[in-house]
Scaffold this active site. Structure first.
Site, PDB file in Angstrom:
ATOM      1  N   GLY A 238       0.893  -1.463  -0.058  1.00  0.00           N
ATOM      2  CA  GLY A 238       0.126   0.100  -0.149  1.00  0.00           C
ATOM      3  C   GLY A 238       0.840   1.221   0.026  1.00  0.00           C
ATOM      4  N   CYS A 289      -8.292  -9.001   7.368  1.00  0.00           N
ATOM      5  CA  CYS A 289      -7.463  -7.773   7.883  1.00  0.00           C
ATOM      6  C   CYS A 289      -8.264  -7.250   9.040  1.00  0.00           C
ATOM      7  CB  CYS A 289      -7.704  -6.838   6.492  1.00  0.00           C
ATOM      8  SG  CYS A 289      -9.389  -6.533   6.022  1.00  0.00           S
ATOM      9  N   GLU A 386       0.855  -7.531  12.568  1.00  0.00           N
ATOM     10  CA  GLU A 386      -0.310  -8.287  11.780  1.00  0.00           C
ATOM     11  C   GLU A 386       0.362  -9.927  11.611  1.00  0.00           C
ATOM     12  OE1 GLU A 386      -1.599  -7.428   7.854  1.00  0.00           O
ATOM     13  OE2 GLU A 386      -3.853  -7.722   8.711  1.00  0.00           O
TER      14      GLU A 386
HETATM   15  P1  NAI Z   1       0.732  -8.222  -0.934  1.00  0.00           P
HETATM   16  O1  NAI Z   1       0.189  -6.861  -0.316  1.00  0.00           O
HETATM   17  O2  NAI Z   1       2.015  -8.332  -1.466  1.00  0.00           O
HETATM   18  O3  NAI Z   1      -0.425  -8.636  -2.143  1.00  0.00           O
HETATM   19  C1  NAI Z   1      -1.585  -8.467  -2.469  1.00  0.00           C
HETATM   20  C2  NAI Z   1      -1.648  -7.961  -3.818  1.00  0.00           C
HETATM   21  O4  NAI Z   1      -0.961  -6.929  -4.421  1.00  0.00           O
HETATM   22  C3  NAI Z   1      -1.383  -9.002  -4.733  1.00  0.00           C
HETATM   23  O5  NAI Z   1      -2.367  -9.296  -5.826  1.00  0.00           O
HETATM   24  C4  NAI Z   1      -0.134  -8.848  -5.084  1.00  0.00           C
HETATM   25  O6  NAI Z   1       0.142  -9.466  -6.429  1.00  0.00           O
HETATM   26  C5  NAI Z   1      -0.072  -7.288  -5.384  1.00  0.00           C
HETATM   27  N1  NAI Z   1       1.354  -6.686  -5.367  1.00  0.00           N
HETATM   28  C6  NAI Z   1       2.170  -6.913  -4.817  1.00  0.00           C
HETATM   29  N2  NAI Z   1       3.399  -5.981  -4.936  1.00  0.00           N
HETATM   30  C7  NAI Z   1       2.675  -5.240  -5.758  1.00  0.00           C
HETATM   31  C8  NAI Z   1       3.443  -3.696  -6.076  1.00  0.00           C
HETATM   32  N3  NAI Z   1       4.323  -3.491  -5.751  1.00  0.00           N
HETATM   33  N4  NAI Z   1       2.441  -3.094  -6.792  1.00  0.00           N
HETATM   34  C9  NAI Z   1       1.012  -3.410  -7.069  1.00  0.00           C
HETATM   35  N5  NAI Z   1       0.514  -4.676  -6.551  1.00  0.00           N
HETATM   36  C10 NAI Z   1       1.216  -5.414  -5.845  1.00  0.00           C
HETATM   37  O7  NAI Z   1       0.304  -9.308   0.144  1.00  0.00           O
HETATM   38  P2  NAI Z   1       1.049 -10.680   0.337  1.00  0.00           P
HETATM   39  O8  NAI Z   1       2.401 -10.641   0.126  1.00  0.00           O
HETATM   40  O9  NAI Z   1       0.145 -11.654  -0.456  1.00  0.00           O
HETATM   41  O10 NAI Z   1       0.760 -10.752   1.725  1.00  0.00           O
HETATM   42  C11 NAI Z   1       1.719 -10.354   2.767  1.00  0.00           C
HETATM   43  C12 NAI Z   1       1.163 -10.006   3.901  1.00  0.00           C
HETATM   44  O11 NAI Z   1       0.345  -8.837   3.660  1.00  0.00           O
HETATM   45  C13 NAI Z   1       0.497 -11.051   4.628  1.00  0.00           C
HETATM   46  O12 NAI Z   1       1.101 -11.675   5.422  1.00  0.00           O
HETATM   47  C14 NAI Z   1      -0.761 -10.063   5.296  1.00  0.00           C
HETATM   48  O13 NAI Z   1       0.010  -9.764   7.013  1.00  0.00           O
HETATM   49  C15 NAI Z   1      -0.871  -8.882   4.633  1.00  0.00           C
HETATM   50  N6  NAI Z   1      -1.992  -9.016   3.840  1.00  0.00           N
HETATM   51  C16 NAI Z   1      -3.106  -8.189   4.203  1.00  0.00           C
HETATM   52  C17 NAI Z   1      -4.259  -8.292   3.521  1.00  0.00           C
HETATM   53  C18 NAI Z   1      -5.587  -7.509   3.824  1.00  0.00           C
HETATM   54  O14 NAI Z   1      -6.658  -7.652   3.511  1.00  0.00           O
HETATM   55  N7  NAI Z   1      -5.186  -6.345   4.703  1.00  0.00           N
HETATM   56  C19 NAI Z   1      -4.664  -9.292   2.403  1.00  0.00           C
HETATM   57  C20 NAI Z   1      -3.395  -9.881   2.098  1.00  0.00           C
HETATM   58  C21 NAI Z   1      -2.114  -9.803   2.617  1.00  0.00           C
END
Ligand code: NAI
Ligand code: MG
Length: 477
Positions: A238, A289, A386
């Site tokens: 984010g 989340c 988290e």
């Molecule tokens: P992530 O934030 O890397 O992935 C979420 C989405 O973002 C995926 O579709 C991914 O391909 C995409 N993404 C990754 N890097 C990006 C970039 N630089 N620019 C644009 N899009 C990008 O989450 P990840 O690696 O799957 O999980 C890591 C941690 O994040 C988890 O352990 C958890 O703590 C947290 N998380 C929180 C979520 C929530 O709903 N708040 C959902 C998923 C993960």
């Protein structure tokens, strides 16, 4: 005498998974490159091969969405757009079992949840937003509010189809077109949704789906043809997105992490509160989340409460996600399992006390037993970070003021819960808690009409309800 359940697996014969997928661009399935496997995390079985979208795939998808926006979608009346959304919602209901089974196979979450929570909520989001499409001019959203154009949407793996619905339904209702990227471990239901778009005869290019990883997501964020970003995922990504769009005209909503506090006062109905705490942290393997991952218990009831919680946790059934009796399914990926194991290990080494019920975990697949840590203090990493797994950190408090201070002592601010029999205490506490959603004597209740989002590092903006719609609109001329 112990009561044993016979296995009750849901049949998977209803789903038809292709060996390989490409992207969905301009209303058609197109071939992709650099395929990677998507697996069933409960068995490690390879389900299919997905294409890793590159910059040229994103370019094509954005061009299709732009063309659909100017030629068709922005020209339709709200009433006509609404008809498509109703049609999509009805097809989703008709194919609900197929979606539930596919989501369970690809994600690892129990069929009981995909069948009774994820997919019904997905349909509800499309129905709700269908109803908005022809009322935008009369809703206090400004005089004839206008769509932004092409929305780039990036979603996580914890609620794959539900997060798609949260993003696609309001975008289409407000007249935007979409380029969406599902998460790399859970793209199959998004690709099945693409079929639903075809079945609903949605005009070509209104919804485009490009599969891939962070590099694909980053190409969407940076693309000059994208006017609005909607992201759900980690706080780390984010922040990267916020940096990437700084100084541009792009609008963004970011729905990020959380460390939700569930505060239980000594006058709370204990059995109901135990049930709510279990739901708050063990629903969806804790990959939520807004999970209630910190239990903040009033000292006088702590021992009794923790004993009852342990009895209840011993009844949680961990295992085959397709079994209709399963409560806790598989952890979504090896990476996530390693992260949970690492943070739980930090809990041990920092001196908190770990407890889990006896569980028979399969050697194949990714599993983590429901776990609580007692003796947790504010300084512990497991009270601050988290974990995104079935792990609850338990802290105690003496005075209501102390409870609020502990609950708010976090960089996040997505959700919180209050458990008390006293209405005045609930009103007081809910006003003090700095969280986007506060539940009272319940937890994890979702409704498309209710705005959802966070304070501080939990993100920007709201999704759902009228607030969520406004993020997809700008002032009319
Ligand atoms: P992530 O934030 O890397 O992935 C979420 C989405 O973002 C995926 O579709 C991914 O391909 C995409 N993404 C990754 N890097 C990006 C970039 N630089 N620019 C644009 N899009 C990008 O989450 P990840 O690696 O799957 O999980 C890591 C941690 O994040 C988890 O352990 C958890 O703590 C947290 N998380 C929180 C979520 C929530 O709903 N708040 C959902 C998923 C993960
Ligand atoms: Mg998968």
């Amino acid at each position: 005498m112990t009561f044993e359940y016979a296995p009750a697996p849901e049949s998977r014969s209803i789903v038809d998974i292709k060996a390989k997928y490409g992207h969905f661009i301009d209303g058609k399935f197109v071939t992709g490159k650099n395929h990677f496997a998507t697996i069933n995390p409960a068995t490690e079985e390879v389900l299919s091969q997905l294409a890793l979208g590159g910059a040229s795939d994103v370019d094509k998808a954005v061009a299709a969405a732009q063309k659909a926006y100017t030629k068709t979608w922005s020209k339709l009346s709200g009433k006509e757009r609404g008809k498509y959304l109703y049609r999509i919602a009805r097809i989703l209901q008709e194919r609900a079992r197929e979606f539930a089974v596919l989501e369970t196979l690809d994600n690892g979450k129990p069929i009981r949840e995909t069948r009774d929570i994820d997919i019904p909520l997905v349909a509800a989001h499309f129905f709700y937003h269908a109803g908005w499409a022809d009322k935008l001019d009369y809703a206090g959203l400004g005089k004839s509010p206008q769509p932004h154009g092409v929305a780039g949407q990036i979603i996580p793996w914890n609620f794959p189809l539900l997060m798609l619905a949260w993003k696609v339904a309001p975008a289409l209702a407000t007249g935007n077109t979409v380029v969406l990227k599902p998460a790399e471990t859970t793209s199959l239901t998004a690709l099945l949704f693409a079929q639903v778009c075809q079945e609903a005869e949605l005009p070509d290019g209104v919804v485009n789906i490009v599969t891939g990883d962070g590099s694909t997501g980053s190409a969407i964020v940076k693309h000059p043809g994208i006017h609005k970003i909607a992201f759900t995922g980690s706080t780390e990504v984010g922040k990267k997105i916020a940096r990437a769009i700084a100084g541009t005209e792009k609008k963004a909503t970011l729905e990020l992490g959380g460390k939700g506090a569930n505060v239980v006062f000594d006058d709370a109905p204990i059995d109901e509160a135990v049930e709510g705490i279990v739901n708050g942290i063990f629903f969806n393997q804790g990959h939520v989340c807004c999970a209630g991952s910190r239990l903040i218990l009033q000292e006088g009831i702590a021992d009794e409460f923790i004993e009852k919680l342990k009895v209840r946790m011993s009844k949680i059934r961990v295992g085959d996600p397709l079994d209709k009796n399963t409560d806790l399914g598989a952890i979504n990926s090896r990476e996530q399992l390693l992260k949970i194991q690492e943070l739980a290990g930090v809990g041990d080494s920092e001196g908190a006390e770990r407890w889990s019920p006896a569980c028979n975990l399969s050697a194949k697949g990714f599993w983590f037993a429901p776990t609580i840590f007692t003796g947790v203090t504010q300084a512990h990493r497991i009270a601050r970070e988290e974990i995104f797994g079935p792990v609850l950190s338990i802290l105690t408090f003496r005075t209501p003021q102390e409870a609020i201070e502990k609950a708010n002592n976090t960089p996040f601010g997505l959700s919180a819960g209050v458990w008390s029999e006293k209405g005045s205490r609930i009103l007081w506490a809910t006003q003090q808690l700095r969280a986007g959603v506060v539940w009272a004597n319940t937890f994890n209740k979702f409704d498309p009409a209710s705005p959802f989002g966070g304070y501080k590092e939990s993100g920007w903006g709201r999704e759902g309800g009228k607030h969520g719609l406004s993020a997809y609109l700008k002032e009319g001329k």
